[in-house]
Write a protein that holds these residues in place. Structure first.
Motif, short mmCIF file in Angstrom:
data_model
loop_
_atom_site.label_atom_id
_atom_site.label_comp_id
_atom_site.label_asym_id
_atom_site.label_seq_id
_atom_site.Cartn_x
_atom_site.Cartn_y
_atom_site.Cartn_z
N THR A 126 60.56 89.70 56.48
CA THR A 126 60.81 89.84 55.04
C THR A 126 60.27 91.16 54.53
O THR A 126 60.95 91.91 53.82
CB THR A 126 60.19 88.66 54.27
N TYR A 129 62.62 94.03 55.70
CA TYR A 129 63.88 94.27 55.00
C TYR A 129 63.64 94.74 53.57
O TYR A 129 64.46 95.47 53.00
CB TYR A 129 64.82 93.07 55.06
N THR A 134 65.79 97.29 51.34
CA THR A 134 66.06 96.94 49.94
C THR A 134 65.47 98.03 49.07
O THR A 134 64.36 97.93 48.55
CB THR A 134 65.45 95.56 49.61
N ALA A 238 64.02 93.68 42.72
CA ALA A 238 64.37 93.00 43.96
C ALA A 238 63.70 91.64 43.99
O ALA A 238 62.50 91.52 44.27
CB ALA A 238 63.96 93.84 45.16
N PHE A 240 63.13 87.98 45.63
CA PHE A 240 63.29 87.33 46.93
C PHE A 240 62.59 85.98 47.01
O PHE A 240 62.35 85.47 48.11
CB PHE A 240 62.84 88.27 48.07
N THR A 264 68.86 92.81 42.38
CA THR A 264 69.38 92.19 43.60
C THR A 264 68.58 90.95 43.93
O THR A 264 67.38 90.88 43.66
CB THR A 264 69.34 93.18 44.79
N GLN A 266 67.69 88.93 47.24
CA GLN A 266 67.75 89.07 48.68
C GLN A 266 67.31 87.79 49.40
O GLN A 266 66.46 87.04 48.89
CB GLN A 266 66.84 90.22 49.13
N THR A 267 67.87 87.55 50.58
CA THR A 267 67.39 86.50 51.46
C THR A 267 67.30 87.05 52.88
O THR A 267 68.15 87.84 53.31
CB THR A 267 68.31 85.26 51.47
N THR A 270 70.43 86.66 55.37
CA THR A 270 71.54 87.61 55.35
C THR A 270 71.26 88.77 56.30
O THR A 270 72.14 89.24 57.02
CB THR A 270 71.77 88.14 53.93
N HIS A 271 70.01 89.19 56.33
CA HIS A 271 69.64 90.35 57.14
C HIS A 271 69.62 90.02 58.63
O HIS A 271 69.86 90.91 59.47
CB HIS A 271 68.27 90.87 56.71
#
Length: 328
Positions: A126, A129, A134, A238, A240, A264, A266-267, A270-271
């Motif tokens: 995490t 990313y 990000t 961002a 998360f 955004t 984010q998870t 997805t990455h």
């Protein structure tokens, strides 16, 4: 048969029950892994409570490290006897052993022990990313200010150290003076106790009124509005996580009024949606940990049988750094 934690319905920590479950042979694209240590993460709470609903009965847990016992057809990057670690769907890491998809399981370098591996995969990937992928539209350069909420937690302490290695000026927030000191000791340039200070005002003071290029926020509802006020024009919000609850709906026009901001959500999953992406991210994480630039702080250990108490302490903000479940 192995011991594993399951829930039969969404609810409080009391729904976490230790039961005996069968573990079979891995099918195509799967491995069977015998766990040596298990990571605890706030996403586990979301699964338990139903914020992220699961089909019942459900396993819990997204992160662990152990030894590969068997591999299914088509699995070429792992073999029986390999030391391995993962952050992966579907939930089910709160178990002595499990059969699971091999895609996100990575061979664990010899320089990293099982407890560290279990404590670092979801949180470390995490942080990777966030800090590496990000990014605000203007990018991040050494000397830039970023704001990181919950900086004394597992993801936060890794991010503090990694940001320092990248030359960033990370402004940490935390809920006590002790947690602020912990963030500072791990590389944060500044730390704000949000229970005692208006963090948005303090961020503007630290940055000379310019604001930060990006806010990394896993808290959600409680920090959303003031975080937007911390951003400079074209800055990135961002999100998360939702530790304080989901962010309420907001008007996009608000972003324009505050400086043409970007947002955004984010998870991690997805990455890490491909084997290649997972391995590339893990390689970067293994490198910074093995080099000593990032140290994984395991501040709490609970036997698997005490998983209910582990969840209570996590939700009560009583934990710092990483937490693991042990199998001794």
């Amino acid at each position: 048969m192995v011991r594993a934690v399951q829930i039969r319905q969404h609810g409080g920590p009391e729904e976490l029950q230790l039961v005996d479950v069968p573990v079979g042979e891995p099918g195509p694209g799967e491995v069977r892994i015998r766990h040596r240590a298990i990571g605890l993460n706030f996403i586990d709470v979301y699964h338990r409570t139903g914020l992220y609903p699961l089909s019942m009965p459900a396993g819990i847990g997204m992160e662990a490290a152990g030894v590969i016992e068997a591999v299914g057809e088509g699995v070429t990057h792992l073999q029986p006897g390999d030391r391995a670690a993962y952050a992966s769907n579907p939930p089910g890491s709160y178990a002595e052993a499990r059969v699971m998809p091999a895609m996100c399981v990575c061979r664990l370098p010899d320089a990293i022990d099982f407890e560290t591996g279990a404590a670092m995969m979801l949180k470390g990937l995490t942080a990777q990313y966030l800090l590496k992928k990000t990014l605000p539209v203007e990018g991040l350069q050494p000397g830039d200010h970023v704001l990181f909420h919950a900086a004394a937690g597992g993801v936060g302490l890794i991010a503090c150290q990694w940001a320092r290695a990248l030359g960033l000026e990370l402004i940490a927030t935390a809920g006590s003076q002790a947690k602020c000191e912990l963030a500072l000791a791990n590389g944060a340039a500044h730390a704000i106790n949000y229970r005692e200070e208006d963090f948005a005002a303090r961020v503007q003071e630290i940055t000379g009124g310019r604001g930060v290029k990006v806010v990394y926020d896993s808290v959600g509802k409680d920090t959303w509005e003031p975080s937007l006020r911390c951003l400079r024009p074209f800055g990135l919000m961002a999100s998360f996580g939702n530790a304080s609850g989901p962010v309420p709906p907001f008007a996009p026009a608000q972003l324009g009024a505050l400086g043409s901001l970007y947002v955004t959500r984010q998870t991690l999953f997805t990455h890490i949606r491909t084997r290649e992406a997972t391995q590339a991210m893990a390689d970067q994480l293994f490198e910074v940990v093995a080099s000593g630039q990032v140290k994984i702080h395991i501040a709490q250990r609970y036997p698997l049988a005490e998983v209910q108490q582990a969840h209570r302490d996590l939700e009560a903000r009583k934990t710092t750094g990483s937490t693991i479940l042990t199998l001794d």
